[in-house]
Motif scaffolding. Structure first.
Motif, mmCIF file in Angstrom:
data_model
loop_
_atom_site.group_PDB
_atom_site.id
_atom_site.type_symbol
_atom_site.label_atom_id
_atom_site.label_comp_id
_atom_site.label_asym_id
_atom_site.label_seq_id
_atom_site.Cartn_x
_atom_site.Cartn_y
_atom_site.Cartn_z
ATOM 1 N N LYS A 15 -7.596 -4.895 -36.980
ATOM 2 C CA LYS A 15 -8.786 -4.294 -36.368
ATOM 3 C C LYS A 15 -9.973 -4.443 -37.308
ATOM 4 C CE LYS A 15 -10.250 0.189 -34.468
ATOM 5 N NZ LYS A 15 -11.404 0.408 -35.366
ATOM 6 N N GLY A 16 -11.105 -4.883 -36.735
ATOM 7 C CA GLY A 16 -12.320 -5.048 -37.513
ATOM 8 C C GLY A 16 -12.556 -6.443 -38.045
ATOM 9 N N LYS A 17 -11.551 -7.299 -37.987
ATOM 10 C CA LYS A 17 -11.694 -8.662 -38.505
ATOM 11 C C LYS A 17 -12.396 -9.571 -37.491
ATOM 12 C CE LYS A 17 -9.330 -8.041 -42.366
ATOM 13 N NZ LYS A 17 -9.977 -8.134 -43.703
ATOM 14 N N TYR A 18 -12.809 -10.738 -37.983
ATOM 15 C CA TYR A 18 -13.464 -11.772 -37.172
ATOM 16 C C TYR A 18 -12.449 -12.876 -36.868
ATOM 17 C CZ TYR A 18 -16.491 -15.881 -36.489
ATOM 18 O OH TYR A 18 -17.091 -17.021 -36.016
ATOM 19 N N VAL A 19 -12.461 -13.377 -35.619
ATOM 20 C CA VAL A 19 -11.553 -14.472 -35.271
ATOM 21 C C VAL A 19 -12.303 -15.560 -34.516
ATOM 22 C CG1 VAL A 19 -9.494 -13.018 -35.194
ATOM 23 C CG2 VAL A 19 -10.815 -13.402 -33.095
ATOM 24 N N GLU A 20 -11.787 -16.775 -34.643
ATOM 25 C CA GLU A 20 -12.310 -17.917 -33.902
ATOM 26 C C GLU A 20 -11.168 -18.594 -33.168
ATOM 27 O OE1 GLU A 20 -16.145 -19.388 -36.586
ATOM 28 O OE2 GLU A 20 -14.404 -20.688 -36.344
ATOM 29 N N LEU A 21 -11.369 -18.888 -31.903
ATOM 30 C CA LEU A 21 -10.378 -19.574 -31.085
ATOM 31 C C LEU A 21 -10.988 -20.886 -30.614
ATOM 32 C CD1 LEU A 21 -9.342 -16.496 -28.874
ATOM 33 C CD2 LEU A 21 -8.544 -17.110 -31.158
ATOM 34 N N ARG A 22 -10.197 -21.955 -30.692
ATOM 35 C CA ARG A 22 -10.735 -23.296 -30.419
ATOM 36 C C ARG A 22 -10.150 -23.876 -29.147
ATOM 37 N NH1 ARG A 22 -12.235 -28.225 -33.743
ATOM 38 N NH2 ARG A 22 -11.414 -30.002 -32.580
ATOM 39 N N GLU A 71 -21.500 -29.858 -29.248
ATOM 40 C CA GLU A 71 -21.620 -31.283 -28.929
ATOM 41 C C GLU A 71 -21.141 -31.594 -27.520
ATOM 42 O OE1 GLU A 71 -19.656 -33.370 -32.077
ATOM 43 O OE2 GLU A 71 -21.088 -32.692 -33.598
ATOM 44 N N GLY A 72 -20.944 -30.566 -26.735
ATOM 45 C CA GLY A 72 -20.564 -30.784 -25.344
ATOM 46 C C GLY A 72 -19.105 -31.132 -25.131
ATOM 47 N N SER A 73 -18.293 -30.948 -26.182
ATOM 48 C CA SER A 73 -16.867 -31.223 -26.032
ATOM 49 C C SER A 73 -16.071 -29.987 -26.469
ATOM 50 C CB SER A 73 -16.471 -32.447 -26.835
ATOM 51 O OG SER A 73 -15.082 -32.693 -26.727
ATOM 52 N N VAL A 74 -15.691 -29.923 -27.745
ATOM 53 C CA VAL A 74 -14.934 -28.794 -28.268
ATOM 54 C C VAL A 74 -15.756 -27.506 -28.161
ATOM 55 C CG1 VAL A 74 -13.988 -27.815 -30.396
ATOM 56 C CG2 VAL A 74 -13.590 -30.223 -29.831
ATOM 57 N N SER A 75 -15.054 -26.418 -27.846
ATOM 58 C CA SER A 75 -15.709 -25.108 -27.780
ATOM 59 C C SER A 75 -14.963 -24.122 -28.666
ATOM 60 C CB SER A 75 -15.720 -24.590 -26.346
ATOM 61 O OG SER A 75 -16.282 -23.283 -26.278
ATOM 62 N N THR A 76 -15.707 -23.181 -29.222
ATOM 63 C CA THR A 76 -15.122 -22.127 -30.038
ATOM 64 C C THR A 76 -15.542 -20.773 -29.482
ATOM 65 O OG1 THR A 76 -15.271 -23.526 -32.011
ATOM 66 C CG2 THR A 76 -14.885 -21.180 -32.362
ATOM 67 N N LEU A 77 -14.565 -19.919 -29.253
ATOM 68 C CA LEU A 77 -14.821 -18.538 -28.842
ATOM 69 C C LEU A 77 -14.711 -17.673 -30.091
ATOM 70 C CD1 LEU A 77 -15.224 -16.427 -26.534
ATOM 71 C CD2 LEU A 77 -12.716 -16.291 -26.404
ATOM 72 N N LYS A 78 -15.740 -16.888 -30.338
ATOM 73 C CA LYS A 78 -15.805 -16.097 -31.555
ATOM 74 C C LYS A 78 -15.819 -14.612 -31.197
ATOM 75 C CE LYS A 78 -18.610 -19.800 -33.526
ATOM 76 N NZ LYS A 78 -19.585 -20.160 -34.574
ATOM 77 N N ILE A 79 -14.986 -13.845 -31.870
ATOM 78 C CA ILE A 79 -14.920 -12.409 -31.629
ATOM 79 C C ILE A 79 -15.139 -11.693 -32.955
ATOM 80 C CG2 ILE A 79 -13.618 -10.516 -30.603
ATOM 81 C CD1 ILE A 79 -11.809 -12.606 -29.265
ATOM 82 N N GLN A 80 -16.184 -10.860 -32.983
ATOM 83 C CA GLN A 80 -16.488 -10.092 -34.193
ATOM 84 C C GLN A 80 -15.894 -8.689 -34.084
ATOM 85 O OE1 GLN A 80 -20.812 -10.248 -33.908
ATOM 86 N NE2 GLN A 80 -20.891 -11.906 -35.407
ATOM 87 N N ARG A 81 -15.601 -8.109 -35.252
ATOM 88 C CA ARG A 81 -15.163 -6.705 -35.313
ATOM 89 C C ARG A 81 -14.102 -6.432 -34.246
ATOM 90 N NH1 ARG A 81 -20.449 -6.839 -34.911
ATOM 91 N NH2 ARG A 81 -20.507 -5.684 -32.934
ATOM 92 N N THR A 82 -13.015 -7.184 -34.302
ATOM 93 C CA THR A 82 -11.986 -7.100 -33.267
ATOM 94 C C THR A 82 -11.469 -5.674 -33.095
ATOM 95 O OG1 THR A 82 -10.354 -7.773 -34.918
ATOM 96 C CG2 THR A 82 -11.200 -9.480 -33.423
ATOM 97 N N GLU A 83 -11.128 -5.369 -31.853
ATOM 98 C CA GLU A 83 -10.553 -4.074 -31.484
ATOM 99 C C GLU A 83 -9.193 -4.303 -30.847
ATOM 100 O OE1 GLU A 83 -13.375 -2.235 -28.893
ATOM 101 O OE2 GLU A 83 -14.916 -2.078 -30.452
#
Lengths: 113, 110
Positions: A15-22, A71-83
């Motif tokens: 909880k509270g950490k940052y994550v990135e999903l590709r 760049e119109g291809s790969v996407s990253t979903l970013k979540i701050q301060r995870t709950e």
């Protein structure tokens, strides 16, 4: 060719950490979607990209969530301060065009402890 | 937003039996897809069928867009057909983001 790929397949964080999903969409697909699936439910829309721009982000639950597709291809979903309530499977889909058939990746299972 | 209702919510079949799954939706659509979610969570595309009828092996689907429903037929069911079947639709307005029903959980026993 290859289908939609997502990394990591599993992510455990505190909880509270940052994550990135590709998400790597199918080559040539201009439309990219992020969905979230909670246990026992169908996937729910988060955000849609046409090319590099977010055409519709109305499904993002709050401003802790952000996504990019520089760049119109790969996407990253970013979540701050995870709950803990962010725990779910995050799915990415792509389609060749608007209203076209969407193809889904295997998802990233996010667990927030 | 658009409402999507799937029935039945659960279905138990003996191997070899036939079944029909239904999807009702509340607005005009330009995309309707049927998916099978396997035990590992992967959504497998079955049909892209905003209107008309399609068949693929033991599976077939029909969408009657004017009456706002779609049917998925599974014939001669096999244990590997077990899993959750989702119907998902996108409306004519907006960006074709899919709205999913709650799914039909199918269990095929040997």
């Amino acid at each position: 060719g290859a289908g939609v790929s997502q990394t990591p397949s599993n992510k455990v964080t505190e909880k509270g950490k940052y994550v990135e999903l590709r998400c790597d969409p199918i080559s040539g697909h201009t439309a990219l979607y992020w969905y979230r699936q909670s246990l026992g439910q169908g996937p729910e829309f988060l955000i849609y990209f046409q090319g590099t721009g977010a055409a519709d982000d109305s499904g993002l639950p709050n401003d802790r969530f952000f996504a990019v597709r520089p760049e119109g291809s790969v996407s990253t979903l970013k979540i701050q301060r995870t709950e803990r309530g962010d725990s779910a499977v995050y799915l990415c889909a792509s389609s060749l065009s608007l209203a076209g058939e969407q193809f889904f990746g295997p998802g990233t299972r996010l667990t927030v402890l | 937003g658009i409402q999507v209702e799937q029935s039945p919510p659960d279905l138990i079949l003996q191997e070899g039996a036939n079944s029909t799954l239904r999807c009702n939706f509340s607005d005009s659509v330009n995309n309707l897809q049927w998916f099978h979610q396997n035990p590992w969570g992967q959504l497998i595309n079955l049909f892209y069928i905003p209107s008309g009828t399609k068949q693929n092996g033991r599976l077939s689907a029909t969408t009657v867009a004017t009456e706002r429903y779609s049917l998925l037929y599974i014939s001669s069911s096999q244990t590997t057909d077990s899993g959750v079947y989702f119907c998902a639709v996108a409306t004519n307005s907006g960006y074709s983001t899919l709205t999913f029903g709650k799914g039909t959980m199918l269990l095929v026993s040997p």
